[in-house]
Write a protein that holds these residues in place. Structure first.
Motif, PDB file in Angstrom:
ATOM      1  N   LYS A  10     -12.874  12.831  36.483  1.00 16.20           N
ATOM      2  CA  LYS A  10     -12.855  11.350  35.756  1.00 16.20           C
ATOM      3  C   LYS A  10     -14.255  10.936  35.843  1.00 16.20           C
ATOM      4  CE  LYS A  10     -11.385   8.156  33.189  1.00 16.20           C
ATOM      5  NZ  LYS A  10     -11.102   8.328  31.800  1.00 16.20           N
ATOM      6  N   MET A  11     -14.838  11.164  36.884  1.00 15.96           N
ATOM      7  CA  MET A  11     -16.263  10.595  37.104  1.00 15.96           C
ATOM      8  C   MET A  11     -17.238  11.804  36.187  1.00 15.96           C
ATOM      9  SD  MET A  11     -18.783   9.964  40.443  1.00 15.96           S
ATOM     10  CE  MET A  11     -18.477  11.748  41.156  1.00 15.96           C
ATOM     11  N   SER A  12     -16.988  12.949  36.176  1.00 11.00           N
ATOM     12  CA  SER A  12     -17.821  13.746  35.271  1.00 11.00           C
ATOM     13  C   SER A  12     -17.674  13.335  33.888  1.00 11.00           C
ATOM     14  CB  SER A  12     -17.469  15.212  35.834  1.00 11.00           C
ATOM     15  OG  SER A  12     -17.306  15.517  36.842  1.00 11.00           O
ATOM     16  N   GLU A  13     -16.515  13.224  33.479  1.00 12.17           N
ATOM     17  CA  GLU A  13     -15.967  12.873  32.167  1.00 12.17           C
ATOM     18  C   GLU A  13     -17.015  11.605  31.666  1.00 12.17           C
ATOM     19  OE1 GLU A  13     -12.077  10.709  30.076  1.00 12.17           O
ATOM     20  OE2 GLU A  13     -11.885  12.650  31.201  1.00 12.17           O
ATOM     21  N   LEU A  14     -17.095  10.582  32.596  1.00 14.78           N
ATOM     22  CA  LEU A  14     -17.452   9.502  32.306  1.00 14.78           C
ATOM     23  C   LEU A  14     -18.973   9.499  32.061  1.00 14.78           C
ATOM     24  CD1 LEU A  14     -15.299   6.781  34.452  1.00 14.78           C
ATOM     25  CD2 LEU A  14     -15.410   7.117  31.982  1.00 14.78           C
ATOM     26  N   GLY A  16     -20.330  12.412  31.191  1.00 15.38           N
ATOM     27  CA  GLY A  16     -20.602  13.177  29.983  1.00 15.38           C
ATOM     28  C   GLY A  16     -21.131  14.490  30.289  1.00 15.38           C
ATOM     29  N   TRP A  17     -20.424  14.806  31.470  1.00 17.74           N
ATOM     30  CA  TRP A  17     -20.473  16.296  31.777  1.00 17.74           C
ATOM     31  C   TRP A  17     -19.251  17.164  31.886  1.00 17.74           C
ATOM     32  CZ3 TRP A  17     -23.955  14.909  36.671  1.00 17.74           C
ATOM     33  CH2 TRP A  17     -25.390  15.132  36.289  1.00 17.74           C
ATOM     34  N   SER A  18     -19.382  18.449  31.705  1.00 23.21           N
ATOM     35  CA  SER A  18     -18.191  19.104  31.863  1.00 23.21           C
ATOM     36  C   SER A  18     -17.394  18.900  33.441  1.00 23.21           C
ATOM     37  CB  SER A  18     -18.127  20.448  31.572  1.00 23.21           C
ATOM     38  OG  SER A  18     -19.162  21.132  32.690  1.00 23.21           O
ATOM     39  N   GLU A  19     -16.029  19.262  33.420  1.00 23.73           N
ATOM     40  CA  GLU A  19     -15.962  19.089  35.004  1.00 23.73           C
ATOM     41  C   GLU A  19     -16.646  20.005  35.905  1.00 23.73           C
ATOM     42  OE1 GLU A  19     -11.700  19.701  37.792  1.00 23.73           O
ATOM     43  OE2 GLU A  19     -11.680  19.842  35.600  1.00 23.73           O
ATOM     44  N   ALA A  20     -16.875  21.497  35.342  1.00 15.04           N
ATOM     45  CA  ALA A  20     -17.414  22.393  36.333  1.00 15.04           C
ATOM     46  C   ALA A  20     -18.885  21.757  36.561  1.00 15.04           C
ATOM     47  CB  ALA A  20     -17.518  23.511  35.534  1.00 15.04           C
ATOM     48  N   ASN A  21     -19.532  21.376  35.557  1.00 14.53           N
ATOM     49  CA  ASN A  21     -20.938  20.764  35.609  1.00 14.53           C
ATOM     50  C   ASN A  21     -20.909  19.647  36.714  1.00 14.53           C
ATOM     51  OD1 ASN A  21     -23.885  21.000  35.435  1.00 14.53           O
ATOM     52  ND2 ASN A  21     -23.742  19.639  33.489  1.00 14.53           N
ATOM     53  N   ARG A  24     -20.634  20.809  40.107  1.00 16.67           N
ATOM     54  CA  ARG A  24     -21.939  21.289  40.647  1.00 16.67           C
ATOM     55  C   ARG A  24     -22.797  20.167  41.351  1.00 16.67           C
ATOM     56  NH1 ARG A  24     -26.697  22.835  38.229  1.00 16.67           N
ATOM     57  NH2 ARG A  24     -26.132  22.310  36.451  1.00 16.67           N
ATOM     58  N   TRP A  25     -22.824  19.108  40.477  1.00 17.55           N
ATOM     59  CA  TRP A  25     -24.016  18.110  40.851  1.00 17.55           C
ATOM     60  C   TRP A  25     -23.445  17.327  41.956  1.00 17.55           C
ATOM     61  CZ3 TRP A  25     -28.625  16.705  38.909  1.00 17.55           C
ATOM     62  CH2 TRP A  25     -29.272  17.507  37.957  1.00 17.55           C
ATOM     63  N   VAL A  26     -22.124  17.084  42.102  1.00 15.82           N
ATOM     64  CA  VAL A  26     -21.540  16.340  43.295  1.00 15.82           C
ATOM     65  C   VAL A  26     -21.572  17.483  44.709  1.00 15.82           C
ATOM     66  CG1 VAL A  26     -19.329  15.739  44.497  1.00 15.82           C
ATOM     67  CG2 VAL A  26     -19.971  15.210  42.078  1.00 15.82           C
ATOM     68  N   LYS A  27     -21.555  18.694  44.282  1.00 11.93           N
ATOM     69  CA  LYS A  27     -21.563  19.546  45.678  1.00 11.93           C
ATOM     70  C   LYS A  27     -22.988  19.444  45.947  1.00 11.93           C
ATOM     71  CE  LYS A  27     -21.315  24.413  46.678  1.00 11.93           C
ATOM     72  NZ  LYS A  27     -21.073  25.698  46.120  1.00 11.93           N
ATOM     73  N   ASN A  28     -23.953  19.542  45.129  1.00 13.91           N
ATOM     74  CA  ASN A  28     -25.410  19.847  45.499  1.00 13.91           C
ATOM     75  C   ASN A  28     -26.044  18.320  46.086  1.00 13.91           C
ATOM     76  OD1 ASN A  28     -26.388  22.463  45.053  1.00 13.91           O
ATOM     77  ND2 ASN A  28     -25.335  22.288  43.197  1.00 13.91           N
ATOM     78  N   LEU A  49     -20.434   6.508  40.346  1.00 20.93           N
ATOM     79  CA  LEU A  49     -20.642   6.747  38.987  1.00 20.93           C
ATOM     80  C   LEU A  49     -22.095   6.292  38.642  1.00 20.93           C
ATOM     81  CD1 LEU A  49     -19.535   7.520  36.101  1.00 20.93           C
ATOM     82  CD2 LEU A  49     -18.598   5.040  35.777  1.00 20.93           C
ATOM     83  N   ARG A  50     -22.348   4.979  38.962  1.00 23.58           N
ATOM     84  CA  ARG A  50     -24.053   4.828  38.447  1.00 23.58           C
ATOM     85  C   ARG A  50     -24.971   5.589  39.143  1.00 23.58           C
ATOM     86  NH1 ARG A  50     -28.290   2.657  40.770  1.00 23.58           N
ATOM     87  NH2 ARG A  50     -27.582   2.633  42.853  1.00 23.58           N
ATOM     88  N   ILE A  51     -24.758   6.319  40.327  1.00 24.67           N
ATOM     89  CA  ILE A  51     -25.670   7.190  40.899  1.00 24.67           C
ATOM     90  C   ILE A  51     -25.463   8.551  39.973  1.00 24.67           C
ATOM     91  CG2 ILE A  51     -26.041   8.544  42.763  1.00 24.67           C
ATOM     92  CD1 ILE A  51     -25.057   6.091  44.530  1.00 24.67           C
ATOM     93  N   MET A  52     -24.572   8.920  39.444  1.00 22.29           N
ATOM     94  CA  MET A  52     -24.319  10.100  38.841  1.00 22.29           C
ATOM     95  C   MET A  52     -24.930  10.059  37.363  1.00 22.29           C
ATOM     96  SD  MET A  52     -22.886  12.744  40.435  1.00 22.29           S
ATOM     97  CE  MET A  52     -21.824  13.720  39.235  1.00 22.29           C
TER      98      MET A  52
END
Length: 150
Positions: A10-14, A16-21, A24-28, A49-52
């Motif tokens: 849900k955070m990825s969607e909000l 504006g990224w694909s789930e996979a992308n 990847r950002w969360v992991k890194n 969400l703000r940070i992402m």
């Protein structure tokens, strides 16, 4: 409180990224993203969400994950949107786009435009090096390097 918690998807969607992308950002950059454990699941807050979204804006300026990590280690996380904007403006001002020519950008084939010639090239099932594929695509699109003499 649970209503304001987000899954990684849900955070990825909000953002504006694909789930996979997003994954990847969360992991890194997980050390910079706040989490909460709820019912034995890792969840994300509105601050996450703000940070992402901030990471995405930095990425849109042209920064890579390692460059963003370097900025965060030096500057720390911005506390609000005003600090975010200040960091983004600094990045824009210092970002160097070497040998970028606005006049020729539209003459460079997109990934989509290269896909069919690429697939035709590899359809024979042979193994090709990246250099061989690049060479064939350069030949196909009649690309050439422009040398700037100083």
């Amino acid at each position: 409180m649970t209503n304001n918690l987000l899954t990684k998807t849900k955070m990825s969607e909000l953002v504006g990224w694909s789930e996979a992308n997003g994954r990847r950002w969360v992991k890194n950059l997980k050390e910079y993203i706040p989490t909460v454990t709820s019912q034995n699941r890792i969840m994300y807050t509105m601050e996450s969400l703000r940070i992402m979204k901030f990471f995405k804006r930095l990425n849109e300026v042209g920064l890579t994950i390692p460059e963003i990590k370097q900025i965060l280690s030096k500057e720390g996380l911005p506390k609000d949107e005003l600090e975010e904007q200040k960091i983004i403006e600094q990045c824009k001002a210092t970002r160097e786009f070497k040998n970028y020519n606005e006049e020729i950008k539209d003459t460079i084939p997109s990934t989509g435009e290269m896909m069919i010639p690429y697939l035709k090239l590899i359809r024979d099932g042979k193994a090709y090096t990246a250099s061989e594929i690049t060479e064939k695509l350069v030949e196909y699109f009649k690309l050439r390097a422009k040398t700037n003499k100083i």
